[in-house]
Design an enzyme around this catalytic site. Structure first.
Site, PDB file in Angstrom:
ATOM      1  N   HIS A   1       0.833  -1.207   0.000  1.00 34.22           N
ATOM      2  CA  HIS A   1       0.000   0.000   0.000  1.00 34.22           C
ATOM      3  C   HIS A   1       0.863   1.251   0.000  1.00 34.22           C
ATOM      4  O   HIS A   1       2.048   1.208   0.328  1.00 34.22           O
ATOM      5  CB  HIS A   1      -0.971   0.032   1.207  1.00 34.22           C
ATOM      6  CG  HIS A   1      -0.311   0.098   2.546  1.00 34.22           C
ATOM      7  ND1 HIS A   1       0.005  -1.031   3.276  1.00 34.22           N
ATOM      8  CD2 HIS A   1       0.091   1.147   3.307  1.00 34.22           C
ATOM      9  CE1 HIS A   1       0.566  -0.671   4.419  1.00 34.22           C
ATOM     10  NE2 HIS A   1       0.639   0.648   4.466  1.00 34.22           N
TER      11      HIS A   1
ATOM     12  N   HIS B   1       4.039   7.004   3.907  1.00 35.47           N
ATOM     13  CA  HIS B   1       5.003   5.905   3.735  1.00 35.47           C
ATOM     14  C   HIS B   1       4.572   4.981   2.606  1.00 35.47           C
ATOM     15  O   HIS B   1       3.428   5.023   2.151  1.00 35.47           O
ATOM     16  CB  HIS B   1       5.212   5.115   5.040  1.00 35.47           C
ATOM     17  CG  HIS B   1       4.035   4.334   5.528  1.00 35.47           C
ATOM     18  ND1 HIS B   1       3.138   4.822   6.454  1.00 35.47           N
ATOM     19  CD2 HIS B   1       3.595   3.078   5.234  1.00 35.47           C
ATOM     20  CE1 HIS B   1       2.219   3.906   6.702  1.00 35.47           C
ATOM     21  NE2 HIS B   1       2.470   2.838   5.968  1.00 35.47           N
TER      22      HIS B   1
ATOM     23  N   GLU C   1       7.896   0.964   5.006  1.00 36.76           N
ATOM     24  CA  GLU C   1       7.424  -0.119   5.879  1.00 36.76           C
ATOM     25  C   GLU C   1       7.650  -1.439   5.133  1.00 36.76           C
ATOM     26  O   GLU C   1       7.398  -1.532   3.932  1.00 36.76           O
ATOM     27  CB  GLU C   1       5.927   0.064   6.169  1.00 36.76           C
ATOM     28  CG  GLU C   1       5.346  -1.020   7.073  1.00 36.76           C
ATOM     29  CD  GLU C   1       3.849  -0.862   7.348  1.00 36.76           C
ATOM     30  OE1 GLU C   1       3.184  -0.107   6.609  1.00 36.76           O
ATOM     31  OE2 GLU C   1       3.351  -1.493   8.298  1.00 36.76           O
TER      32      GLU C   1
END
Lengths: 134, 134
Positions: free
Chosen positions: A7, A79, A130
């Site tokens: 994502h 992020h 991430e």
């Protein structure tokens, strides 16, 4: 090592307004808002054919995205999350390469219930990254 | 309306260093650098299973990403590109909804040789959005 882009997280000051932009203006499929008090955010998922956008807004008094929105009050990309097959191996690889893992350096359970790491933007071309075990 | 996330563009001050981060540190497949003088950038494509990251750095004296890097000297996410089936219909929909199309408001040929639009970040939750005809 990295696999799919799981994502893109976009921090927004007004989750309802951002959801309307993606749903009504851009014509995407969006979820209902989901409170994640243990992560200090409320999230709306924008479902695309190949990945997701996650709209996130602060929840509670100590949200980890509050400082980002103080610097970027209109919102912005917070992020990128990439999938990895083995989060412990990823953590070791990052540390061996001199890249900073945020927090105590160990994987923790992320917003999707899977183990994740966050990596320092200064070690990743200015982007907060991430890694999530797929 | 929007379909796949075609790419995430990350503006970087040092393309070689950023390429090494994605290739060596993160273990991704990366392309050779490609100069796009008509767009004022040099690009490296990071190929992921479901989408691409495009690392972009200024090329020439009037690069459209120079001001971004002046504000964010370590780099960062510059824009998100979503695919649409019909770029002219997308342009009309955006204008009818009061969203600002950058430039003269008409689609132009983008870095992939396909017609694109760029949309004002203030109208898209703080994110510069590109629409590309798939």
């Amino acid at each position: 090592m990295i696999g799919r882009l799981n994502h893109v997280a976009i921090a927004v000051p007004d989750l309802g307004a951002a959801t309307a932009i993606y749903r009504d203006r851009l014509g995407a499929t969006v979820s209902a808002p989901l409170d994640l008090p243990e992560h200090g955010v409320t999230t709306v998922f924008v479902e695309l054919p190949n990945t997701k956008i996650e709209l996130i807004t602060p929840l509670g008094d100590a949200s980890p995205i509050a400082s980002f929105l103080a610097r970027s009050p209109e919102g912005g990309v917070h992020h990128l999350c990439f999938e990895v097959a083995d989060i412990d191996a990823a953590a070791e690889r990052m540390k061996a390469d001199g890249a900073r893992v945020l927090g105590d350096g160990r994987p923790r359970i992320g917003a999707h219930g899977k183990p994740v790491l966050f990596l320092h933007p200064k070690d990743f071309a200015g982007t907060l990254v991430e890694l999530e075990e797929a």
